[in-house]
Structure formats: structure tokens, C-alpha cells
Design a protein around this motif. Structure first.
Motif, PDB file in Angstrom:
ATOM      1  N   ARG A  49     -39.661 -45.940 -27.351  1.00  0.00           N
ATOM      2  CA  ARG A  49     -39.474 -47.388 -27.339  1.00  0.00           C
ATOM      3  C   ARG A  49     -38.284 -47.739 -26.452  1.00  0.00           C
ATOM      4  NH1 ARG A  49     -38.391 -45.202 -32.123  1.00  0.00           N
ATOM      5  NH2 ARG A  49     -36.262 -45.276 -32.957  1.00  0.00           N
ATOM      6  N   GLN A  50     -38.131 -49.018 -26.202  1.00  0.00           N
ATOM      7  CA  GLN A  50     -37.054 -49.548 -25.378  1.00  0.00           C
ATOM      8  C   GLN A  50     -36.252 -50.555 -26.179  1.00  0.00           C
ATOM      9  OE1 GLN A  50     -38.425 -51.861 -22.065  1.00  0.00           O
ATOM     10  NE2 GLN A  50     -36.384 -52.313 -21.302  1.00  0.00           N
ATOM     11  N   ARG A  51     -34.931 -50.481 -26.045  1.00  0.00           N
ATOM     12  CA  ARG A  51     -34.043 -51.466 -26.653  1.00  0.00           C
ATOM     13  C   ARG A  51     -33.097 -51.959 -25.579  1.00  0.00           C
ATOM     14  NH1 ARG A  51     -32.357 -48.044 -32.107  1.00  0.00           N
ATOM     15  NH2 ARG A  51     -34.375 -48.203 -33.204  1.00  0.00           N
ATOM     16  N   GLY A  52     -33.418 -53.055 -24.930  1.00  0.00           N
ATOM     17  CA  GLY A  52     -32.584 -53.567 -23.854  1.00  0.00           C
ATOM     18  C   GLY A  52     -32.550 -52.580 -22.703  1.00  0.00           C
ATOM     19  N   ASP A  53     -31.344 -52.146 -22.336  1.00  0.00           N
ATOM     20  CA  ASP A  53     -31.187 -51.184 -21.241  1.00  0.00           C
ATOM     21  C   ASP A  53     -31.273 -49.735 -21.715  1.00  0.00           C
ATOM     22  OD1 ASP A  53     -30.858 -53.120 -19.283  1.00  0.00           O
ATOM     23  OD2 ASP A  53     -28.688 -53.231 -19.568  1.00  0.00           O
ATOM     24  N   THR A  54     -31.571 -49.539 -22.990  1.00  0.00           N
ATOM     25  CA  THR A  54     -31.652 -48.188 -23.547  1.00  0.00           C
ATOM     26  C   THR A  54     -33.096 -47.820 -23.872  1.00  0.00           C
ATOM     27  OG1 THR A  54     -29.433 -48.335 -24.493  1.00  0.00           O
ATOM     28  CG2 THR A  54     -30.904 -46.701 -25.448  1.00  0.00           C
ATOM     29  N   VAL A  55     -33.488 -46.590 -23.530  1.00  0.00           N
ATOM     30  CA  VAL A  55     -34.801 -46.081 -23.922  1.00  0.00           C
ATOM     31  C   VAL A  55     -34.602 -44.952 -24.929  1.00  0.00           C
ATOM     32  CG1 VAL A  55     -35.981 -46.745 -21.811  1.00  0.00           C
ATOM     33  CG2 VAL A  55     -34.875 -44.512 -21.929  1.00  0.00           C
ATOM     34  N   ILE A  56     -35.526 -44.849 -25.866  1.00  0.00           N
ATOM     35  CA  ILE A  56     -35.496 -43.813 -26.898  1.00  0.00           C
ATOM     36  C   ILE A  56     -36.569 -42.786 -26.547  1.00  0.00           C
ATOM     37  CG2 ILE A  56     -35.535 -43.322 -29.363  1.00  0.00           C
ATOM     38  CD1 ILE A  56     -33.400 -45.362 -28.458  1.00  0.00           C
ATOM     39  N   LEU A  57     -36.144 -41.527 -26.402  1.00  0.00           N
ATOM     40  CA  LEU A  57     -37.035 -40.469 -25.952  1.00  0.00           C
ATOM     41  C   LEU A  57     -37.107 -39.355 -26.991  1.00  0.00           C
ATOM     42  CD1 LEU A  57     -35.702 -40.111 -22.288  1.00  0.00           C
ATOM     43  CD2 LEU A  57     -37.581 -41.554 -23.074  1.00  0.00           C
ATOM     44  N   LYS A  58     -38.293 -38.759 -27.112  1.00  0.00           N
ATOM     45  CA  LYS A  58     -38.490 -37.591 -27.966  1.00  0.00           C
ATOM     46  C   LYS A  58     -38.717 -36.376 -27.079  1.00  0.00           C
ATOM     47  CE  LYS A  58     -41.579 -35.627 -31.463  1.00  0.00           C
ATOM     48  NZ  LYS A  58     -42.800 -35.873 -32.300  1.00  0.00           N
ATOM     49  N   ILE A  59     -37.932 -35.312 -27.269  1.00  0.00           N
ATOM     50  CA  ILE A  59     -38.078 -34.110 -26.458  1.00  0.00           C
ATOM     51  C   ILE A  59     -39.394 -33.414 -26.772  1.00  0.00           C
ATOM     52  CG2 ILE A  59     -37.150 -31.805 -25.993  1.00  0.00           C
ATOM     53  CD1 ILE A  59     -34.369 -32.896 -26.518  1.00  0.00           C
ATOM     54  N   ILE A  60     -40.166 -33.131 -25.717  1.00  0.00           N
ATOM     55  CA  ILE A  60     -41.418 -32.379 -25.855  1.00  0.00           C
ATOM     56  C   ILE A  60     -41.187 -30.904 -25.558  1.00  0.00           C
ATOM     57  CG2 ILE A  60     -43.767 -32.095 -24.985  1.00  0.00           C
ATOM     58  CD1 ILE A  60     -43.748 -35.047 -24.241  1.00  0.00           C
ATOM     59  N   SER A  61     -40.499 -30.636 -24.447  1.00  0.00           N
ATOM     60  CA  SER A  61     -40.266 -29.246 -24.044  1.00  0.00           C
ATOM     61  C   SER A  61     -39.091 -29.193 -23.071  1.00  0.00           C
ATOM     62  CB  SER A  61     -41.516 -28.649 -23.393  1.00  0.00           C
ATOM     63  OG  SER A  61     -41.841 -29.357 -22.214  1.00  0.00           O
ATOM     64  N   LYS A  62     -38.566 -27.996 -22.865  1.00  0.00           N
ATOM     65  CA  LYS A  62     -37.534 -27.779 -21.863  1.00  0.00           C
ATOM     66  C   LYS A  62     -38.190 -27.641 -20.488  1.00  0.00           C
ATOM     67  CE  LYS A  62     -34.222 -25.465 -24.912  1.00  0.00           C
ATOM     68  NZ  LYS A  62     -33.436 -24.222 -25.146  1.00  0.00           N
ATOM     69  N   LEU A  63     -37.518 -28.142 -19.460  1.00  0.00           N
ATOM     70  CA  LEU A  63     -37.991 -28.008 -18.092  1.00  0.00           C
ATOM     71  C   LEU A  63     -37.328 -26.817 -17.425  1.00  0.00           C
ATOM     72  CD1 LEU A  63     -37.942 -31.712 -16.827  1.00  0.00           C
ATOM     73  CD2 LEU A  63     -39.975 -30.326 -17.283  1.00  0.00           C
ATOM     74  N   ASP A  64     -38.065 -26.169 -16.527  1.00  0.00           N
ATOM     75  CA  ASP A  64     -37.507 -25.082 -15.727  1.00  0.00           C
ATOM     76  C   ASP A  64     -36.314 -25.622 -14.936  1.00  0.00           C
ATOM     77  OD1 ASP A  64     -37.092 -23.273 -13.433  1.00  0.00           O
ATOM     78  OD2 ASP A  64     -38.911 -22.287 -14.151  1.00  0.00           O
ATOM     79  N   ARG A  65     -35.252 -24.860 -14.875  1.00  0.00           N
ATOM     80  CA  ARG A  65     -34.058 -25.307 -14.160  1.00  0.00           C
ATOM     81  C   ARG A  65     -34.323 -25.479 -12.672  1.00  0.00           C
ATOM     82  NH1 ARG A  65     -29.587 -25.181 -17.441  1.00  0.00           N
ATOM     83  NH2 ARG A  65     -29.801 -23.962 -19.365  1.00  0.00           N
ATOM     84  N   ASN A  66     -35.390 -24.867 -12.160  1.00  0.00           N
ATOM     85  CA  ASN A  66     -35.712 -24.998 -10.733  1.00  0.00           C
ATOM     86  C   ASN A  66     -36.210 -26.390 -10.370  1.00  0.00           C
ATOM     87  OD1 ASN A  66     -35.004 -22.396  -9.968  1.00  0.00           O
ATOM     88  ND2 ASN A  66     -37.016 -21.562 -10.503  1.00  0.00           N
ATOM     89  N   VAL A  67     -36.500 -27.238 -11.374  1.00  0.00           N
ATOM     90  CA  VAL A  67     -36.972 -28.586 -11.061  1.00  0.00           C
ATOM     91  C   VAL A  67     -35.942 -29.337 -10.228  1.00  0.00           C
ATOM     92  CG1 VAL A  67     -36.061 -29.693 -13.153  1.00  0.00           C
ATOM     93  CG2 VAL A  67     -38.077 -30.643 -12.029  1.00  0.00           C
ATOM     94  N   ARG A  68     -34.657 -29.039 -10.442  1.00  0.00           N
ATOM     95  CA  ARG A  68     -33.613 -29.696  -9.649  1.00  0.00           C
ATOM     96  C   ARG A  68     -33.678 -29.255  -8.196  1.00  0.00           C
ATOM     97  NH1 ARG A  68     -30.095 -28.861 -14.550  1.00  0.00           N
ATOM     98  NH2 ARG A  68     -30.027 -26.710 -13.870  1.00  0.00           N
TER      99      ARG A  68
END
Length: 206
Positions: free
Chosen positions: A71-90
């Protein structure tokens, strides 16, 4: 500070295809059930349109995550972690970009400086076109623009290709970067991506 807390840490928010959306600041701990991220630059509404958000850390030591938008609250979004991303994504963040730059020799047999024009910048390296004379695996310093001012970074040539106009295309990787330099390059690539996307949206309306 409590272990696991990341308040104030800057993250990149990308869609499920790793296209840049906005920059955000984590407001709570990674150990909390849901993450509260303040979306900067008035882009919260746009971020909230996506069901999946890739939350990519700017700093190498911080973990990145794939998240579900709750959900969104003004300028803030609420996120639920699904999984970790590979560090190579950066490292895979990349943007076509043209700017004039200079090279300075380290292992090469030439002296002085060489003028080049970049064609591509990523978190892992830079590609450019210039005069013949550089060699495979040669190391040099290259000037790269960044948010807080130009960086002088060490790079190594990985690929060479002759061009029809007599110039040569060189692909390089960055070597021996310190943490602050890595973060500065990631920021530069990410914000260039955002600028290009916003420009495309303004020109096409989509």
C-alpha cells in the motif's frame, strides 16, 4: 543502533524488469515484517502502480530485495519482502550515454592524455570510442561524471573493435574501486537512467 536497522539508507526502486522508478530512503529495520520506504522526488504514486518492486541497495554491504507492493501512504510505500536479490543486480545497471572524457596511462606505453567519447556506462565499467593504440588488458584512468563531481577511475580494456570511421570501440571494466566510488558510479548510472526515461516520457507521453 539495533542490529539490522537500515534507517536513512538510500535504495534504488526498480520495477520487475529492473527499469528505474525512483530513489527511496528506508524508514525502518529490515527485520520488521514490512518495509516502509520514503519515495523521493514526488514519485510515490508512480511506484505504487507496480505490484513488484526491486529494492536495490546503493552500498555493496547492504542486501537488495524483491518486494511486493502492499500500500501507499503519502510519499511512503509499504513493501513485503519476497526474496533476496543477487548482489550482481547492481553491476548490471547500465545506460547508453555520450560524454567527452579523457584517459590517463597506467600500464600503457603512451604518455599524456587521450580524448575519448563514451557510449555506455554501467556500474561495472565504461565503453568509449577513440583513436587506435590501446591494447587488450591495458589499464588506465578515465574521468567519469558523477552526482557530486567528476571521478577519476581505474579501468581495464576487455574488448576492442575497429570502427568504419577509423576510430576504435573499447569496452572496459572498473578495477580497484573503493566503496565510495562504487556508490557514486551506481548513483550516476541510476539517475542517468531516470533522466532518460523521464525525457522519453515527456516526448512520447508514455
Amino acid at each position: 543502533m539495533t542490529a539490522g536497522r537500515q534507517e536513512g539508507r538510500v535504495y534504488m526502486l526498480l520495477d520487475s524488469g529492473n527499469n528505474p522508478l525512483a530513489k527511496g530512503s528506508l524508514e525502518n529495520a529490515l527485520t520488521d515484517p514490512n518495509l516502509r520506504v520514503e519515495v523521493l522526488d514526488n514519485k510515490a504514486d508512480e511506484v505504487a502502480e507496480h505490484a513488484i518492486i526491486n529494492l536495490v541497495a546503493m552500498r555493496s554491504a547492504d542486501q537488495s530485495f524483491q518486494c511486493q507492493m502492499l500500500r501507499q501512504r503519502g510519499d511512503t510505500v509499504i513493501l513485503k519482502i519476497i526474496s533476496k536479490l543477487d548482489r550482481n543486480v547492481r553491476r548490471n545497471l547500465r545506460v547508453p550515454v555520450k560524454f567527452d572524457s579523457f584517459l590517463y596511462p597506467i600500464t600503457g606505453r603512451w604518455r599524456g592524455r587521450r580524448a575519448v567519447q563514451t557510449t555506455d556506462l554501467s556500474s561495472g565499467g565504461v565503453a568509449f570510442r577513440g583513436a587506435p593504440g590501446l591494447e587488450m588488458n591495458e589499464e588506465m584512468e578515465v574521468i567519469v561524471p558523477a552526482m557530486e563531481g567528476p571521478l577519476i577511475l581505474r579501468c581495464e580494456i576487455l574488448r576492442i573493435q575497429d570502427l568504419e570511421d577509423g576510430n576504435v570501440f573499447y569496452a572496459t571494466k572498473f578495477v580497484d574501486l573503493c566503496e565510495d566510488e562504487e556508490v557514486a558510479v551506481r548513483e550516476a548510472v541510476f539517475f542517468l537512467q531516470l533522466e532518460n526515461r523521464d525525457l522519453h516520457t515527456a516526448e512520447t507521453g508514455r
